[in-house]
Design a protein around this motif. Structure first.
Motif, PDB file in Angstrom:
ATOM      1  N   HIS A 122      44.915  36.612  40.938  1.00  0.00           N
ATOM      2  CA  HIS A 122      43.982  35.980  40.001  1.00  0.00           C
ATOM      3  C   HIS A 122      42.548  36.016  40.525  1.00  0.00           C
ATOM      4  N   ILE A 123      42.382  35.940  41.839  1.00  0.00           N
ATOM      5  CA  ILE A 123      41.026  35.963  42.406  1.00  0.00           C
ATOM      6  C   ILE A 123      40.599  37.371  42.830  1.00  0.00           C
ATOM      7  N   GLY A 124      41.375  38.369  42.413  1.00  0.00           N
ATOM      8  CA  GLY A 124      40.964  39.749  42.621  1.00  0.00           C
ATOM      9  C   GLY A 124      41.549  40.445  43.833  1.00  0.00           C
ATOM     10  N   ARG A 125      42.477  39.791  44.516  1.00  0.00           N
ATOM     11  CA  ARG A 125      43.113  40.437  45.669  1.00  0.00           C
ATOM     12  C   ARG A 125      44.335  41.222  45.199  1.00  0.00           C
ATOM     13  N   ASP A 126      44.654  42.262  45.935  1.00  0.00           N
ATOM     14  CA  ASP A 126      45.882  43.024  45.701  1.00  0.00           C
ATOM     15  C   ASP A 126      46.976  42.392  46.555  1.00  0.00           C
ATOM     16  N   PRO A 127      47.952  41.713  45.939  1.00  0.00           N
ATOM     17  CA  PRO A 127      48.993  41.048  46.722  1.00  0.00           C
ATOM     18  C   PRO A 127      49.796  41.984  47.623  1.00  0.00           C
ATOM     19  N   GLN A 128      49.758  43.273  47.338  1.00  0.00           N
ATOM     20  CA  GLN A 128      50.493  44.227  48.163  1.00  0.00           C
ATOM     21  C   GLN A 128      49.676  44.736  49.351  1.00  0.00           C
ATOM     22  N   PHE A 129      48.412  44.338  49.433  1.00  0.00           N
ATOM     23  CA  PHE A 129      47.552  44.809  50.520  1.00  0.00           C
ATOM     24  C   PHE A 129      48.114  44.420  51.873  1.00  0.00           C
ATOM     25  N   ARG A 130      48.140  45.368  52.747  1.00  0.00           N
ATOM     26  CA  ARG A 130      48.518  45.133  54.148  1.00  0.00           C
ATOM     27  C   ARG A 130      47.513  45.934  54.979  1.00  0.00           C
ATOM     28  N   GLY A 131      46.649  45.229  55.658  1.00  0.00           N
ATOM     29  CA  GLY A 131      45.651  45.881  56.511  1.00  0.00           C
ATOM     30  C   GLY A 131      46.298  46.304  57.809  1.00  0.00           C
ATOM     31  N   GLY A 132      45.714  45.874  58.877  1.00  0.00           N
ATOM     32  CA  GLY A 132      46.273  46.162  60.183  1.00  0.00           C
ATOM     33  C   GLY A 132      45.830  47.491  60.744  1.00  0.00           C
ATOM     34  N   ALA A 133      44.702  47.987  60.262  1.00  0.00           N
ATOM     35  CA  ALA A 133      44.193  49.241  60.801  1.00  0.00           C
ATOM     36  C   ALA A 133      43.901  49.058  62.284  1.00  0.00           C
ATOM     37  N   GLY A 140      36.617  38.875  42.338  1.00  0.00           N
ATOM     38  CA  GLY A 140      36.775  40.108  41.597  1.00  0.00           C
ATOM     39  C   GLY A 140      37.624  39.888  40.355  1.00  0.00           C
ATOM     40  N   PRO A 141      37.732  40.914  39.532  1.00  0.00           N
ATOM     41  CA  PRO A 141      38.587  40.788  38.348  1.00  0.00           C
ATOM     42  C   PRO A 141      40.043  40.623  38.773  1.00  0.00           C
ATOM     43  N   PRO A 142      40.829  39.921  37.967  1.00  0.00           N
ATOM     44  CA  PRO A 142      42.236  39.734  38.323  1.00  0.00           C
ATOM     45  C   PRO A 142      42.934  41.071  38.565  1.00  0.00           C
ATOM     46  N   HIS A 143      43.792  41.075  39.533  1.00  0.00           N
ATOM     47  CA  HIS A 143      44.594  42.249  39.860  1.00  0.00           C
ATOM     48  C   HIS A 143      45.912  42.130  39.094  1.00  0.00           C
ATOM     49  N   PRO A 144      46.402  43.217  38.518  1.00  0.00           N
ATOM     50  CA  PRO A 144      47.663  43.115  37.785  1.00  0.00           C
ATOM     51  C   PRO A 144      48.829  42.715  38.696  1.00  0.00           C
ATOM     52  N   VAL A 145      49.658  41.804  38.205  1.00  0.00           N
ATOM     53  CA  VAL A 145      50.828  41.352  38.940  1.00  0.00           C
ATOM     54  C   VAL A 145      51.853  40.862  37.912  1.00  0.00           C
ATOM     55  N   ALA A 146      53.107  40.997  38.238  1.00  0.00           N
ATOM     56  CA  ALA A 146      54.171  40.560  37.326  1.00  0.00           C
ATOM     57  C   ALA A 146      54.112  39.045  37.121  1.00  0.00           C
ATOM     58  N   GLU A 147      54.430  38.601  35.922  1.00  0.00           N
ATOM     59  CA  GLU A 147      54.419  37.168  35.613  1.00  0.00           C
ATOM     60  C   GLU A 147      55.397  36.386  36.480  1.00  0.00           C
ATOM     61  N   ASP A 148      56.465  37.051  36.932  1.00  0.00           N
ATOM     62  CA  ASP A 148      57.452  36.353  37.755  1.00  0.00           C
ATOM     63  C   ASP A 148      57.229  36.587  39.260  1.00  0.00           C
ATOM     64  N   ALA A 149      56.060  37.110  39.619  1.00  0.00           N
ATOM     65  CA  ALA A 149      55.732  37.313  41.033  1.00  0.00           C
ATOM     66  C   ALA A 149      55.632  35.943  41.715  1.00  0.00           C
ATOM     67  N   PRO A 150      55.831  35.892  43.021  1.00  0.00           N
ATOM     68  CA  PRO A 150      55.662  34.621  43.735  1.00  0.00           C
ATOM     69  C   PRO A 150      54.277  34.022  43.462  1.00  0.00           C
ATOM     70  N   VAL A 151      54.206  32.705  43.445  1.00  0.00           N
ATOM     71  CA  VAL A 151      52.966  32.025  43.073  1.00  0.00           C
ATOM     72  C   VAL A 151      51.805  32.385  43.994  1.00  0.00           C
ATOM     73  N   VAL A 152      52.045  32.603  45.266  1.00  0.00           N
ATOM     74  CA  VAL A 152      50.958  32.995  46.164  1.00  0.00           C
ATOM     75  C   VAL A 152      50.415  34.359  45.740  1.00  0.00           C
ATOM     76  N   ASP A 153      51.296  35.276  45.380  1.00  0.00           N
ATOM     77  CA  ASP A 153      50.844  36.587  44.904  1.00  0.00           C
ATOM     78  C   ASP A 153      50.039  36.446  43.615  1.00  0.00           C
ATOM     79  N   ARG A 154      50.491  35.581  42.705  1.00  0.00           N
ATOM     80  CA  ARG A 154      49.761  35.381  41.444  1.00  0.00           C
ATOM     81  C   ARG A 154      48.392  34.750  41.690  1.00  0.00           C
ATOM     82  N   LEU A 155      48.329  33.818  42.642  1.00  0.00           N
ATOM     83  CA  LEU A 155      47.039  33.205  42.987  1.00  0.00           C
ATOM     84  C   LEU A 155      46.089  34.256  43.529  1.00  0.00           C
ATOM     85  N   MET A 156      46.544  35.019  44.492  1.00  0.00           N
ATOM     86  CA  MET A 156      45.667  36.004  45.102  1.00  0.00           C
ATOM     87  C   MET A 156      45.264  37.086  44.096  1.00  0.00           C
TER      88      MET A 156
END
Length: 148
Positions: free
Chosen positions: A132-143, A114-130
């Motif tokens: 970049h590939i269109g994931r929302d780093p704040q997503f928490r499922g667990g329904a 998907g299109p890159p999801h906005p994230v702060a430039e100083d966010a942790p690298v895993v958050d920036r990676l995710m």
């Protein structure tokens, strides 16, 4: 992975036997064993892929360049879908992020991201990676599932 990876290997004249039992955990364990055995065999690991997106690469290189990162990224997906943190290796995430960023707009053009999801430039690298590939780093499922 259990289907696309063996299909890609056919482009190197390798037929990867992946046992299927219908039990996802057992099927995954069988896949891991089959891939480990493949990579432990120098003749098969150094076979050259003759077609497809991995053309010209050895099986070992294609595996480290595509299969392993795919597992890495989907580890995050699975963990977050259950409301958990993935605790992914930051150095490996940084290497993957740099590689994916080098593709420019071509990454999203594949239709697999998907299109890159906005994230702060100083966010942790895993958050920036995710992101970049269109994931929302704040997503928490667990329904939870209603047992009724």
């Amino acid at each position: 992975m259990l289907t696309w990876y063996p299909a890609n290997l056919r482009n190197a004249d390798i037929d990867l036997e992946v046992p299927r039992s219908g039990d996802p955990a057992a099927d995954w364990a069988g896949f891991v064993t089959a891939v480990s055995d493949l990579l432990a065999d120098p003749a098969r690991a150094e076979a050259v892929v003759t077609a497809g997106p991995d053309e010209g690469q050895t099986v070992a290189r294609a595996t480290s360049g595509f299969l392993i990162p795919d597992i890495f990224l989907h580890t995050w997906d699975l963990a977050r879908s259950q409301g958990n943190d993935a605790h992914l290796n930051a150095d490996y995430a940084a290497r993957n992020l740099a590689g994916l960023e080098s593709l420019g707009d071509g990454l999203q053009a594949t239709g697999q991201f998907g299109p890159p999801h906005p994230v702060a430039e100083d966010a942790p690298v895993v958050d920036r990676l995710m992101a970049h590939i269109g994931r929302d780093p704040q997503f928490r499922g667990g329904a939870t599932v209603d047992p009724a």
